[in-house]
Every structure is written in structure tokens, then in C-alpha cells.
Write a protein that holds these residues in place. Sequence first.
Motif, short mmCIF file in Angstrom:
data_model
loop_
_atom_site.label_atom_id
_atom_site.label_comp_id
_atom_site.label_asym_id
_atom_site.label_seq_id
_atom_site.Cartn_x
_atom_site.Cartn_y
_atom_site.Cartn_z
N LEU A 101 0.83 -1.21 0.00
CA LEU A 101 0.00 0.00 0.00
C LEU A 101 0.86 1.26 0.00
N LEU A 102 1.94 1.26 0.77
CA LEU A 102 2.79 2.46 0.85
C LEU A 102 3.50 2.72 -0.47
N TRP A 103 4.05 1.69 -1.10
CA TRP A 103 4.75 1.90 -2.36
C TRP A 103 3.77 2.23 -3.49
N SER A 104 2.58 1.65 -3.45
CA SER A 104 1.57 2.00 -4.45
C SER A 104 1.15 3.46 -4.29
N ALA A 105 0.97 3.89 -3.05
CA ALA A 105 0.62 5.29 -2.79
C ALA A 105 1.75 6.22 -3.21
N PHE A 106 3.00 5.77 -3.00
CA PHE A 106 4.16 6.55 -3.43
C PHE A 106 4.14 6.76 -4.95
N GLY A 107 3.80 5.72 -5.69
CA GLY A 107 3.72 5.84 -7.15
C GLY A 107 2.67 6.84 -7.58
N ILE A 108 1.52 6.82 -6.93
CA ILE A 108 0.46 7.78 -7.24
C ILE A 108 0.93 9.19 -6.93
N GLY A 109 1.55 9.37 -5.77
CA GLY A 109 2.03 10.69 -5.38
C GLY A 109 3.11 11.21 -6.31
N LEU A 143 -5.40 -2.53 -7.23
CA LEU A 143 -5.40 -3.52 -8.30
C LEU A 143 -4.38 -3.25 -9.39
N HIS A 144 -4.18 -2.00 -9.74
CA HIS A 144 -3.28 -1.66 -10.85
C HIS A 144 -2.30 -0.58 -10.42
N PRO A 145 -1.40 -0.90 -9.49
CA PRO A 145 -0.47 0.11 -8.98
C PRO A 145 0.45 0.66 -10.07
N ILE A 146 0.81 1.91 -9.93
CA ILE A 146 1.73 2.53 -10.88
C ILE A 146 3.09 1.84 -10.87
N PRO A 147 3.65 1.51 -9.70
CA PRO A 147 4.83 0.64 -9.70
C PRO A 147 4.37 -0.80 -10.00
N TYR A 148 4.31 -1.15 -11.28
CA TYR A 148 3.63 -2.38 -11.69
C TYR A 148 4.28 -3.64 -11.16
N GLN A 149 5.55 -3.53 -10.70
CA GLN A 149 6.21 -4.71 -10.14
C GLN A 149 5.56 -5.17 -8.85
N LEU A 150 4.66 -4.36 -8.28
CA LEU A 150 3.99 -4.74 -7.04
C LEU A 150 3.02 -5.91 -7.22
N PRO A 292 17.76 -5.82 -1.28
CA PRO A 292 17.08 -6.30 -2.49
C PRO A 292 15.63 -5.83 -2.56
N PHE A 293 14.93 -5.83 -1.44
CA PHE A 293 13.53 -5.43 -1.47
C PHE A 293 13.39 -3.95 -1.83
N PHE A 294 14.27 -3.11 -1.31
CA PHE A 294 14.19 -1.68 -1.63
C PHE A 294 14.44 -1.45 -3.12
N ILE A 295 15.41 -2.16 -3.68
CA ILE A 295 15.66 -2.05 -5.13
C ILE A 295 14.40 -2.46 -5.89
N TYR A 296 13.80 -3.57 -5.46
CA TYR A 296 12.58 -4.06 -6.10
C TYR A 296 11.48 -3.01 -6.09
N ALA A 297 11.23 -2.41 -4.94
CA ALA A 297 10.11 -1.48 -4.79
C ALA A 297 10.41 -0.11 -5.39
N PHE A 298 11.67 0.29 -5.38
CA PHE A 298 12.04 1.65 -5.76
C PHE A 298 12.32 1.81 -7.26
N HIS A 299 12.65 0.70 -7.94
CA HIS A 299 13.19 0.85 -9.30
C HIS A 299 12.15 1.28 -10.32
N GLU A 300 10.88 1.04 -10.05
CA GLU A 300 9.82 1.55 -10.91
C GLU A 300 8.86 2.38 -10.06
#
Length: 382
Positions: A101-109, A143-150, A292-300
Motif C-alpha cells: 500500500l505504501l509503495w503503491s501510494a508513493f507511485g500515485i504521489g 489492483l493496478h499500482p503505478i509501480p507495476y512490479q507490485l 534487495p527489497f528496496f531495489i525491487y520497490a524503488f526501481h519503478e
Amino acid sequence: MEQIDKQLSFKIRLLSLVSMILVVYVHAYTLDLNGFAGALTEHKNYNTFIQDFISHGIARVATPLFFTVSGFLFFIGFKPKAAVILQKLHKRIPSLLIPFLLWSAFGIGLYYVLQLFPSITPYFPNRIIRDMSSEQLLTTLILHPIPYQLWFLRDLMMLALVATAVWLLVKYLQENFLALLAIAWFADLDFGIFVSESLLFFSVGCYLKTNPVLLAKIKANYNFLPVLFAWVGLLVFKTELSFLGYENQVVLMLLHKLAIVIGFVATWRCINTVADKTRIINRKWLFSAVSPFFIYAFHEPLLTIIKKGLLIMLYSGTEITSLLVYLFAPIVVILASIVAGEVLRRTTPCLFQVITGNRDKPTTKQEHISPKQEPILVKTQV
């Protein structure tokens, strides 16, 4: 709490880091993707061959590896009892749901801020945040987060809900259940709430955890060169077919997935050998400074933004520009992720732990071991 060999824990950590780098290259395409045929373009050339070979070949083992590791860790200490199941699900809230939820919200922001600049808005034609209704924002968030890797975290959350059924089927059907899932995966079938690939390899992780004899065998140090050469050779053959314009999608799909299976084995054997024959597991920065997780969440969407920006600034109508952006944009993003993650870890450690699901706590000196040491048992977060 059940314990696992500390050296195996370090190998899993190293495997996760290598897989995460591969995931960044999966998303690094500077060309549109045409299903199992690779890059979508009228004319194939050295640029499409290299991108297909790396992103649609070597890097495609990353997701199966991640799901296998996730399944293995999930089923540590698992029993089909209400208390154990509830405890496992409760742990998924801080480790999966909240970061999702936090990373998805970050993408929207991030998109909202970027779209405040009129000169940038045209590069976001499909998702104008300020024009979204509350329902559309909620759909984007969940359902369709901007960081699509989520989608990986979303599938893991769904798999956690059916984990008991997976455990029972693996326990009583063993290889027969995995064979059925493999057929579904090779047939490119999906199950609605998660894709067949995620269920198959999550179940493989469960199978490995419930078969200690097999686990002991895969921890043994075998010669990785034969399977590595077989993997690379198959990838060259598959990529060459695509390069020559071969159009049979079924054959390409089967070769693609066969390469993933062989690559899955080759990657583990390489990691296992490197960890056993070198002192890489004693490199403190590898396990405490790189997340590794931060790279995963942050890269897109950072990677997409950098790719678009570089292609606009450097575009000369040549294939070499496209290739250079493809090769170097991921390196920039990985380095930026490492730096940003370390800054957050040092300045706001509580926030860093929340957004990484408490996965990347600093490693103490006492936790570093030599490959020659006897295995030590440690508690592992699952």
C-alpha cells in the motif's frame, strides 16, 4: 521457532540480490514487447537480439526464483493448525500488505507531482492523477499500482490465503501436484487471483521445505558449468529464432519456459558454488548496505522515467542510442536505489523498516561466517 542453516540463509540473500538485479533488466526494454517473440519491431538487429537475450532470456529466471524462495520461507514451521495459519497471515500484514500500500501510494504521489509540470504531463497520457475519481484512485492503489512490479506482492498475499491448501496438496500429491501446475504454466493458463507461474514456484518452495532430503541435495556443490552452458545455448537458439522472424508462438513459449526451468537450476548452482568457494558471504556491505527489497520497490517508476528522459535527450534515430539507454539506465537506477535505501536506513530507520517489510535489518559482525565454518542454526524471519 524452526531454524535453518545460516549459510543457506546467506545464499538465499545473495540469490535475492542477483534476482533483483535481473528484475530491473526485465523492465529495462527500450522496445515494445511482442509476447514470446521478444521485441516488437519491424526489423530485427543487434539491439533487439541483445535486449531479447538479456531481458527475455537470462533475466526471466528472477520471478520463479523469488516465488520459490518466498514459498520456502513461508512454510518454515508451518502446520495446518488455526493458530499457526493465523500467525503466518498476521506476519504478512507488515511484510507484504503495508509495503504494498505504501509503495503503491508513493507511485500515485510521484505521478501527481510530476504531472504538475505542463511540459511533463504529455508523457503520462493514460494516468492523469488529478482527473481520477475516488474509485479510480482506489483501483490504481490496490489492483493496478503505478509501480507495476507490485503484482508480485499482490500474488504473494493471495497465495498466503491458500497456503494451507498448497501445503496439503504438496504433502499428499507430491510431484503429481507440481506436474499439474507445470502443465498449467507451460500451457500459459492463469488462475484469476494469481498467475500460474506464481502458484507453481511458490509450491516448489513448499515442496523443497517439506522434503529435507532433496533440500540437502540441492545444497550440495555440483559442477554448474554443464547446466549453465545448456541454459545459455538454449537462450541463444531461442533468441536466434525470434531474430529470424519465427512466428510459431507455441514453440517460442515452450522454449521460453524450458529455458526458465534450466536457468532456475543453473542460477542456484552458480550461487551455491560462488558462496561455498569464495568469502563473498563475509562482505558486510552485501548483506547490510544493499536491500534487495528496496531495489525491487524503488526501481519503478524511476526506471521508466529515466529511460524516457534519456531517450528524449539522446535520441538520434540510431539503434546504438536505444541499446546504450537499455544497458546503462538500469545501472543508474540500481545505484540510485542503493544510495537512497542507505540514506533512508541511516536517517529514518523506522520508516525504512516499514517500507521494506522489516526484511533488511543491519547485519552484525557476529552474523558473518566463513564458508569453511560448520553450519550454524539461526532464526529466520518468514
